[in-house]
Design a protein around this motif. Structure first.
Motif, PDB file in Angstrom:
ATOM      1  N   ARG A   1       0.831  -1.206   0.000  1.00 52.64           N
ATOM      2  CA  ARG A   1       0.000   0.000   0.000  1.00 52.64           C
ATOM      3  C   ARG A   1       0.864   1.254   0.000  1.00 52.64           C
ATOM      4  O   ARG A   1       0.588   2.228  -0.700  1.00 52.64           O
ATOM      5  CB  ARG A   1      -0.909  -0.023   1.226  1.00 52.64           C
ATOM      6  N   HIS A   2       1.916   1.229   0.803  1.00 53.29           N
ATOM      7  CA  HIS A   2       2.817   2.383   0.870  1.00 53.29           C
ATOM      8  C   HIS A   2       3.475   2.637  -0.487  1.00 53.29           C
ATOM      9  O   HIS A   2       3.595   3.779  -0.928  1.00 53.29           O
ATOM     10  CB  HIS A   2       3.880   2.145   1.943  1.00 53.29           C
ATOM     11  N   ARG A   3       3.912   1.560  -1.157  1.00 53.82           N
ATOM     12  CA  ARG A   3       4.524   1.725  -2.480  1.00 53.82           C
ATOM     13  C   ARG A   3       3.543   2.356  -3.458  1.00 53.82           C
ATOM     14  O   ARG A   3       3.913   3.222  -4.251  1.00 53.82           O
ATOM     15  CB  ARG A   3       5.002   0.372  -3.002  1.00 53.82           C
ATOM     16  N   ARG A   4       2.269   1.916  -3.407  1.00 52.45           N
ATOM     17  CA  ARG A   4       1.258   2.515  -4.293  1.00 52.45           C
ATOM     18  C   ARG A   4       1.049   3.986  -3.983  1.00 52.45           C
ATOM     19  O   ARG A   4       0.939   4.822  -4.887  1.00 52.45           O
ATOM     20  CB  ARG A   4      -0.071   1.764  -4.154  1.00 52.45           C
ATOM     21  N   GLN A   5       0.998   4.327  -2.694  1.00 51.47           N
ATOM     22  CA  GLN A   5       0.807   5.727  -2.309  1.00 51.47           C
ATOM     23  C   GLN A   5       1.968   6.593  -2.768  1.00 51.47           C
ATOM     24  O   GLN A   5       1.779   7.709  -3.261  1.00 51.47           O
ATOM     25  CB  GLN A   5       0.648   5.836  -0.796  1.00 51.47           C
ATOM     26  N   VAL A   6       3.188   6.088  -2.621  1.00 53.54           N
ATOM     27  CA  VAL A   6       4.366   6.843  -3.054  1.00 53.54           C
ATOM     28  C   VAL A   6       4.349   7.017  -4.566  1.00 53.54           C
ATOM     29  O   VAL A   6       4.648   8.097  -5.081  1.00 53.54           O
ATOM     30  CB  VAL A   6       5.659   6.138  -2.578  1.00 53.54           C
ATOM     31  N   ALA A   7       3.974   5.972  -5.294  1.00 55.24           N
ATOM     32  CA  ALA A   7       3.927   6.061  -6.754  1.00 55.24           C
ATOM     33  C   ALA A   7       2.898   7.102  -7.191  1.00 55.24           C
ATOM     34  O   ALA A   7       3.151   7.899  -8.103  1.00 55.24           O
ATOM     35  CB  ALA A   7       3.598   4.699  -7.349  1.00 55.24           C
ATOM     36  N   ARG A   8       1.720   7.114  -6.539  1.00 57.18           N
ATOM     37  CA  ARG A   8       0.701   8.119  -6.870  1.00 57.18           C
ATOM     38  C   ARG A   8       1.176   9.521  -6.539  1.00 57.18           C
ATOM     39  O   ARG A   8       0.935  10.466  -7.285  1.00 57.18           O
ATOM     40  CB  ARG A   8      -0.588   7.829  -6.106  1.00 57.18           C
ATOM     41  N   ALA A   9       1.842   9.681  -5.412  1.00 57.58           N
ATOM     42  CA  ALA A   9       2.338  11.001  -5.009  1.00 57.58           C
ATOM     43  C   ALA A   9       3.365  11.513  -6.010  1.00 57.58           C
ATOM     44  O   ALA A   9       3.397  12.707  -6.328  1.00 57.58           O
ATOM     45  CB  ALA A   9       2.931  10.926  -3.619  1.00 57.58           C
ATOM     46  N   LYS A  10       4.199  10.621  -6.527  1.00 58.68           N
ATOM     47  CA  LYS A  10       5.195  11.042  -7.526  1.00 58.68           C
ATOM     48  C   LYS A  10       4.515  11.495  -8.806  1.00 58.68           C
ATOM     49  O   LYS A  10       4.975  12.435  -9.469  1.00 58.68           O
ATOM     50  CB  LYS A  10       6.156   9.889  -7.823  1.00 58.68           C
ATOM     51  N   LEU A  11       3.429  10.841  -9.182  1.00 57.26           N
ATOM     52  CA  LEU A  11       2.706  11.245 -10.395  1.00 57.26           C
ATOM     53  C   LEU A  11       2.074  12.621 -10.237  1.00 57.26           C
ATOM     54  O   LEU A  11       2.026  13.408 -11.171  1.00 57.26           O
ATOM     55  CB  LEU A  11       1.608  10.226 -10.712  1.00 57.26           C
ATOM     56  N   HIS A  12       1.580  12.903  -9.037  1.00 58.11           N
ATOM     57  CA  HIS A  12       0.861  14.150  -8.809  1.00 58.11           C
ATOM     58  C   HIS A  12       1.761  15.298  -8.359  1.00 58.11           C
ATOM     59  O   HIS A  12       1.299  16.430  -8.260  1.00 58.11           O
ATOM     60  CB  HIS A  12      -0.249  13.946  -7.775  1.00 58.11           C
ATOM     61  N   SER A  13       3.023  15.010  -8.099  1.00 60.53           N
ATOM     62  CA  SER A  13       3.908  16.091  -7.638  1.00 60.53           C
ATOM     63  C   SER A  13       4.254  16.999  -8.806  1.00 60.53           C
ATOM     64  O   SER A  13       4.388  16.561  -9.955  1.00 60.53           O
ATOM     65  CB  SER A  13       5.179  15.521  -7.016  1.00 60.53           C
ATOM     66  N   LYS A  14       4.381  18.272  -8.502  1.00 55.90           N
ATOM     67  CA  LYS A  14       4.661  19.266  -9.535  1.00 55.90           C
ATOM     68  C   LYS A  14       5.999  19.921  -9.221  1.00 55.90           C
ATOM     69  O   LYS A  14       6.192  20.452  -8.128  1.00 55.90           O
ATOM     70  CB  LYS A  14       3.556  20.318  -9.547  1.00 55.90           C
ATOM     71  N   THR A  15       6.906  19.873 -10.162  1.00 52.24           N
ATOM     72  CA  THR A  15       8.207  20.498  -9.934  1.00 52.24           C
ATOM     73  C   THR A  15       8.123  21.964 -10.318  1.00 52.24           C
ATOM     74  O   THR A  15       7.482  22.322 -11.306  1.00 52.24           O
ATOM     75  CB  THR A  15       9.312  19.812 -10.755  1.00 52.24           C
ATOM     76  N   SER A  16       8.752  22.801  -9.532  1.00 53.59           N
ATOM     77  CA  SER A  16       8.708  24.227  -9.813  1.00 53.59           C
ATOM     78  C   SER A  16       9.702  24.563 -10.918  1.00 53.59           C
ATOM     79  O   SER A  16      10.773  23.956 -11.030  1.00 53.59           O
ATOM     80  CB  SER A  16       9.034  25.029  -8.555  1.00 53.59           C
ATOM     81  N   GLU A  17       9.327  25.531 -11.736  1.00 55.19           N
ATOM     82  CA  GLU A  17      10.194  25.942 -12.839  1.00 55.19           C
ATOM     83  C   GLU A  17      11.098  27.066 -12.368  1.00 55.19           C
ATOM     84  O   GLU A  17      10.701  27.914 -11.573  1.00 55.19           O
ATOM     85  CB  GLU A  17       9.341  26.405 -14.011  1.00 55.19           C
ATOM     86  N   PRO A  18      12.328  27.098 -12.852  1.00 52.62           N
ATOM     87  CA  PRO A  18      13.254  28.154 -12.426  1.00 52.62           C
ATOM     88  C   PRO A  18      12.839  29.515 -12.984  1.00 52.62           C
ATOM     89  O   PRO A  18      12.206  29.607 -14.038  1.00 52.62           O
ATOM     90  CB  PRO A  18      14.596  27.714 -13.009  1.00 52.62           C
ATOM     91  N   ASP A  19      13.181  30.566 -12.271  1.00 54.48           N
ATOM     92  CA  ASP A  19      12.893  31.927 -12.715  1.00 54.48           C
ATOM     93  C   ASP A  19      13.950  32.311 -13.744  1.00 54.48           C
ATOM     94  O   ASP A  19      15.126  32.444 -13.412  1.00 54.48           O
ATOM     95  CB  ASP A  19      12.926  32.874 -11.511  1.00 54.48           C
ATOM     96  N   VAL A  20      13.542  32.481 -14.986  1.00 53.51           N
ATOM     97  CA  VAL A  20      14.499  32.727 -16.060  1.00 53.51           C
ATOM     98  C   VAL A  20      14.642  34.208 -16.396  1.00 53.51           C
ATOM     99  O   VAL A  20      15.295  34.559 -17.366  1.00 53.51           O
ATOM    100  CB  VAL A  20      14.116  31.938 -17.338  1.00 53.51           C
TER     101      VAL A  20
END
Length: 72
Positions: free
Chosen positions: A8-27
Motif C-alpha cells: 500500500r505504501h509503495r502505491r501511495q508513493v507512486a501516486r504522489a510522484k505522479l501528482h507532484s509538480k516540480t517548480s520551474e526556475p525563474d528565467v
C-alpha cells in the motif's frame, strides 16, 4: 500484514510522484526582476500611507455624506 502495508505504501508513493509538480526556475534577468519589484512597490512620493489612501478617502466621503443627510 507488513507485506500488505508495504505494498500500500509503495502505491501511495507512486501516486504522489505522479501528482507532484516540480517548480520551474525563474528565467528573468536581474534587471527584469528589479523592475518588477520597483513596479509593485507603492508610490513613495504620496506619503507613508499611500496604499491606504483609497480606504481612508472612501471612509471620509461616507461620513460626509451621512452628515449631509443628517442636516437635511
Amino acid at each position: 500484514m507488513d507485506k500488505r502495508l508495504a505494498k500500500r505504501h509503495r502505491r501511495q508513493v507512486a501516486r504522489a510522484k505522479l501528482h507532484s509538480k516540480t517548480s520551474e526556475p525563474d528565467v528573468r534577468t536581474h534587471e527584469q526582476i528589479q523592475a518588477a519589484r520597483d513596479a509593485s512597490r507603492p508610490d513613495a512620493s504620496r506619503g507613508p500611507f499611500a496604499k491606504f489612501a483609497r480606504a481612508v478617502r472612501s471612509k471620509l466621503n461616507r461620513s460626509k455624506g451621512s452628515a449631509e443627510k443628517a442636516e437635511n
